[in-house]
Write a protein that holds these residues in place. Structure first.
Motif, PDB file in Angstrom:
ATOM      1  N   ARG A   1      31.270  33.125  45.322  1.00  0.00           N
ATOM      2  CA  ARG A   1      31.006  34.502  45.727  1.00  0.00           C
ATOM      3  C   ARG A   1      32.152  35.411  45.326  1.00  0.00           C
ATOM      4  NH1 ARG A   1      28.868  34.922  51.750  1.00  0.00           N
ATOM      5  NH2 ARG A   1      28.429  37.024  50.978  1.00  0.00           N
ATOM      6  N   ILE A   2      33.392  34.872  45.375  1.00  0.00           N
ATOM      7  CA  ILE A   2      34.550  35.665  44.947  1.00  0.00           C
ATOM      8  C   ILE A   2      34.416  36.026  43.478  1.00  0.00           C
ATOM      9  CG2 ILE A   2      37.014  35.508  44.448  1.00  0.00           C
ATOM     10  CD1 ILE A   2      37.337  33.964  47.046  1.00  0.00           C
ATOM     11  N   GLU A   3      34.035  35.060  42.651  1.00  0.00           N
ATOM     12  CA  GLU A   3      33.953  35.302  41.215  1.00  0.00           C
ATOM     13  C   GLU A   3      32.778  36.205  40.868  1.00  0.00           C
ATOM     14  OE1 GLU A   3      33.911  31.635  39.181  1.00  0.00           O
ATOM     15  OE2 GLU A   3      35.760  30.912  40.077  1.00  0.00           O
ATOM     16  N   GLY A   4      31.745  36.259  41.713  1.00  0.00           N
ATOM     17  CA  GLY A   4      30.552  37.019  41.373  1.00  0.00           C
ATOM     18  C   GLY A   4      30.416  38.349  42.068  1.00  0.00           C
ATOM     19  N   LEU A   5      31.392  38.735  42.915  1.00  0.00           N
ATOM     20  CA  LEU A   5      31.218  39.953  43.710  1.00  0.00           C
ATOM     21  C   LEU A   5      31.758  41.166  42.984  1.00  0.00           C
ATOM     22  CD1 LEU A   5      30.454  41.272  46.383  1.00  0.00           C
ATOM     23  CD2 LEU A   5      32.727  40.729  47.240  1.00  0.00           C
ATOM     24  N   VAL A   6      30.880  42.127  42.704  1.00  0.00           N
ATOM     25  CA  VAL A   6      31.297  43.419  42.146  1.00  0.00           C
ATOM     26  C   VAL A   6      30.223  44.430  42.459  1.00  0.00           C
ATOM     27  CG1 VAL A   6      30.339  42.802  39.893  1.00  0.00           C
ATOM     28  CG2 VAL A   6      31.916  44.688  40.049  1.00  0.00           C
ATOM     29  N   GLU A   7      30.627  45.585  42.942  1.00  0.00           N
ATOM     30  CA  GLU A   7      29.668  46.629  43.279  1.00  0.00           C
ATOM     31  C   GLU A   7      30.163  47.951  42.734  1.00  0.00           C
ATOM     32  OE1 GLU A   7      26.804  46.344  44.653  1.00  0.00           O
ATOM     33  OE2 GLU A   7      26.899  44.250  45.235  1.00  0.00           O
ATOM     34  N   GLY A   8      29.230  48.886  42.491  1.00  0.00           N
ATOM     35  CA  GLY A   8      29.616  50.218  42.043  1.00  0.00           C
ATOM     36  C   GLY A   8      28.947  51.268  42.898  1.00  0.00           C
TER      37      GLY A   8
ATOM     38  N   ASN B   1      39.940  43.239  46.425  1.00  0.00           N
ATOM     39  CA  ASN B   1      41.362  43.563  46.287  1.00  0.00           C
ATOM     40  C   ASN B   1      41.648  44.406  45.042  1.00  0.00           C
ATOM     41  OD1 ASN B   1      40.649  41.457  44.614  1.00  0.00           O
ATOM     42  ND2 ASN B   1      42.576  40.349  44.825  1.00  0.00           N
ATOM     43  N   GLU B   2      40.595  44.800  44.300  1.00  0.00           N
ATOM     44  CA  GLU B   2      40.788  45.663  43.130  1.00  0.00           C
ATOM     45  C   GLU B   2      39.733  46.765  43.156  1.00  0.00           C
ATOM     46  OE1 GLU B   2      41.764  44.080  39.089  1.00  0.00           O
ATOM     47  OE2 GLU B   2      39.868  45.020  38.565  1.00  0.00           O
TER      48      GLU B   2
ATOM     49  N   LEU C   1      36.398  41.640  43.970  1.00  0.00           N
ATOM     50  CA  LEU C   1      37.188  40.595  44.591  1.00  0.00           C
ATOM     51  C   LEU C   1      37.706  39.721  43.452  1.00  0.00           C
ATOM     52  CD1 LEU C   1      37.826  39.748  47.529  1.00  0.00           C
ATOM     53  CD2 LEU C   1      36.055  38.041  47.310  1.00  0.00           C
ATOM     54  N   VAL C   2      38.969  39.856  43.127  1.00  0.00           N
ATOM     55  CA  VAL C   2      39.555  39.204  41.953  1.00  0.00           C
ATOM     56  C   VAL C   2      40.371  38.001  42.393  1.00  0.00           C
ATOM     57  CG1 VAL C   2      41.039  39.494  39.939  1.00  0.00           C
ATOM     58  CG2 VAL C   2      39.623  41.389  40.721  1.00  0.00           C
ATOM     59  N   LYS C   3      40.053  36.857  41.844  1.00  0.00           N
ATOM     60  CA  LYS C   3      40.783  35.632  42.155  1.00  0.00           C
ATOM     61  C   LYS C   3      42.085  35.605  41.367  1.00  0.00           C
ATOM     62  CE  LYS C   3      40.211  30.611  42.267  1.00  0.00           C
ATOM     63  NZ  LYS C   3      39.313  29.487  41.925  1.00  0.00           N
ATOM     64  N   PRO C   4      43.233  35.462  42.031  1.00  0.00           N
ATOM     65  CA  PRO C   4      44.514  35.465  41.306  1.00  0.00           C
ATOM     66  C   PRO C   4      44.632  34.244  40.402  1.00  0.00           C
ATOM     67  CG  PRO C   4      44.830  34.801  43.580  1.00  0.00           C
ATOM     68  CD  PRO C   4      43.399  35.239  43.467  1.00  0.00           C
TER      69      PRO C   4
ATOM     70  N   PRO D   1      43.780  36.797  35.644  1.00  0.00           N
ATOM     71  CA  PRO D   1      42.917  36.764  36.830  1.00  0.00           C
ATOM     72  C   PRO D   1      41.455  36.646  36.433  1.00  0.00           C
ATOM     73  CG  PRO D   1      44.493  38.578  36.943  1.00  0.00           C
ATOM     74  CD  PRO D   1      44.561  38.020  35.548  1.00  0.00           C
ATOM     75  N   ARG D   2      40.652  36.026  37.299  1.00  0.00           N
ATOM     76  CA  ARG D   2      39.223  35.871  37.034  1.00  0.00           C
ATOM     77  C   ARG D   2      38.463  36.872  37.872  1.00  0.00           C
ATOM     78  NH1 ARG D   2      38.343  29.693  38.303  1.00  0.00           N
ATOM     79  NH2 ARG D   2      36.218  30.167  37.636  1.00  0.00           N
ATOM     80  N   GLN D   3      37.514  37.586  37.253  1.00  0.00           N
ATOM     81  CA  GLN D   3      36.745  38.587  37.970  1.00  0.00           C
ATOM     82  C   GLN D   3      35.335  38.647  37.403  1.00  0.00           C
ATOM     83  OE1 GLN D   3      39.316  41.910  37.068  1.00  0.00           O
ATOM     84  NE2 GLN D   3      37.811  42.734  35.677  1.00  0.00           N
ATOM     85  N   ALA D   4      34.473  39.371  38.092  1.00  0.00           N
ATOM     86  CA  ALA D   4      33.068  39.463  37.703  1.00  0.00           C
ATOM     87  C   ALA D   4      32.865  40.543  36.660  1.00  0.00           C
ATOM     88  CB  ALA D   4      32.211  39.762  38.932  1.00  0.00           C
ATOM     89  N   ASP D   5      31.663  40.539  36.042  1.00  0.00           N
ATOM     90  CA  ASP D   5      31.283  41.599  35.119  1.00  0.00           C
ATOM     91  C   ASP D   5      30.906  42.853  35.891  1.00  0.00           C
ATOM     92  OD1 ASP D   5      31.614  39.889  32.986  1.00  0.00           O
ATOM     93  OD2 ASP D   5      29.542  39.156  33.127  1.00  0.00           O
TER      94      ASP D   5
END
Length: 254
Positions: free
Chosen positions: A10-17, A55-56, A120-123, A131-135
């Motif tokens: 869920r951390i790697e896939g969470l992104v909202e606008g 966190n970003e 939510l960006v994984k350090p 860092p790993r983050q979602a699209d």
């Protein structure tokens, strides 16, 4: 799969606008702070004993609003970061890293409109690893109506007002009521870039009972609700509305 692996996914896939309309004619820092905190609250991820939050944060501004930040943009980013850190502490949220806030210019936005994307960006696990983050995710567009003046007498009780939602393929407009014009004009509350849509094509209205209706404003190509041509009609959540050659799903946000 363990709870912690579920959390990692869920951390790697969470992104909202979220895009919003400021109350004044230009974006104010205090309004940014409120909406950033709201985005943090809206995108919590719970594990067994912790609640993680983004966190970003990227704040998209119009060119005119971005120009007004010249000279203190970096200071404002740090101030907003500290505000989010304190908000997370008050709420008992967990952060993977200190919140970061960055500004970006979006030429599609007008003066007073701004967008927020929370991630939510994984350090990095090892030094030198990125860092790993979602699209990029779905974008929601908001326009906030000006605050009404304080009533001199207590108003009679009435049903709670809801907000109309125009759900297109790539954008989701949440319109504060009780009235919102749909059309091709930039002055419309919901702008539809369709040459078959009139400048002021139709209007969504909410009556005293809370019921939403659509009214044709004398358009050239008319209005259809669930395939039926109408000049005015009540709307229910899930109705398919066609304006010109644009079809959207009508929804209600409570």
């Amino acid at each position: 799969m363990s709870v912690f692996r579920n959390l990692e996914a869920r951390i790697e896939g969470l992104v909202e606008g979220v895009f919003s309309r400021a109350f004044s004619s230009e974006v104010q820092p205090v309004e940014l702070a409120r909406k950033l905190a709201k985005e943090m609250d809206s995108h919590k991820t719970a594990s067994v004993s912790r609640v993680y939050v983004p966190n970003e944060y990227t704040v998209h501004l119009s060119e005119k609003d971005r120009d007004k930040l010249e000279g203190y943009e970096r200071s404002l980013e740090q101030e907003l970061s500290g505000y989010l850190l304190e908000h997370a502490r008050r709420k008992g949220y967990d952060l993977l890293t200190r919140p970061e806030v960055h500004f970006n210019t979006d030429s599609r936005l007008r003066l007073g409109e701004f967008g927020i994307q929370a991630r939510l960006v994984k350090p990095p696990a090892r030094e030198g690893e990125m860092p790993r983050q979602a699209d990029e995710g779905h974008t929601m567009v908001y326009k906030v109506a000006p605050q009404p003046p304080e009533p001199t007498e207590k108003a009679p009780d009435r049903p709670a007002l809801t907000r109309a939602v125009v759900d297109l393929n790539d954008r989701r407009y949440v319109l504060d009521g009780p009235r919102a014009v749909l059309g091709r004009s930039d002055d419309a509350e919901c702008v539809l870039r369709d040459p078959n849509v009139s400048r002021r094509h139709a209007e969504l209205r909410q009556d005293a009972s809370g019921q939403w209706e659509i009214f044709d404003l004398g358009s050239t190509n008319g209005v259809k609700v669930n395939g039926r041509r109408v000049t005015e009609a009540p709307l229910r959540e899930g109705d398919q509305v066609t304006i010109g050659t644009t079809t959207f799903r009508f929804g209600i946000e409570r």
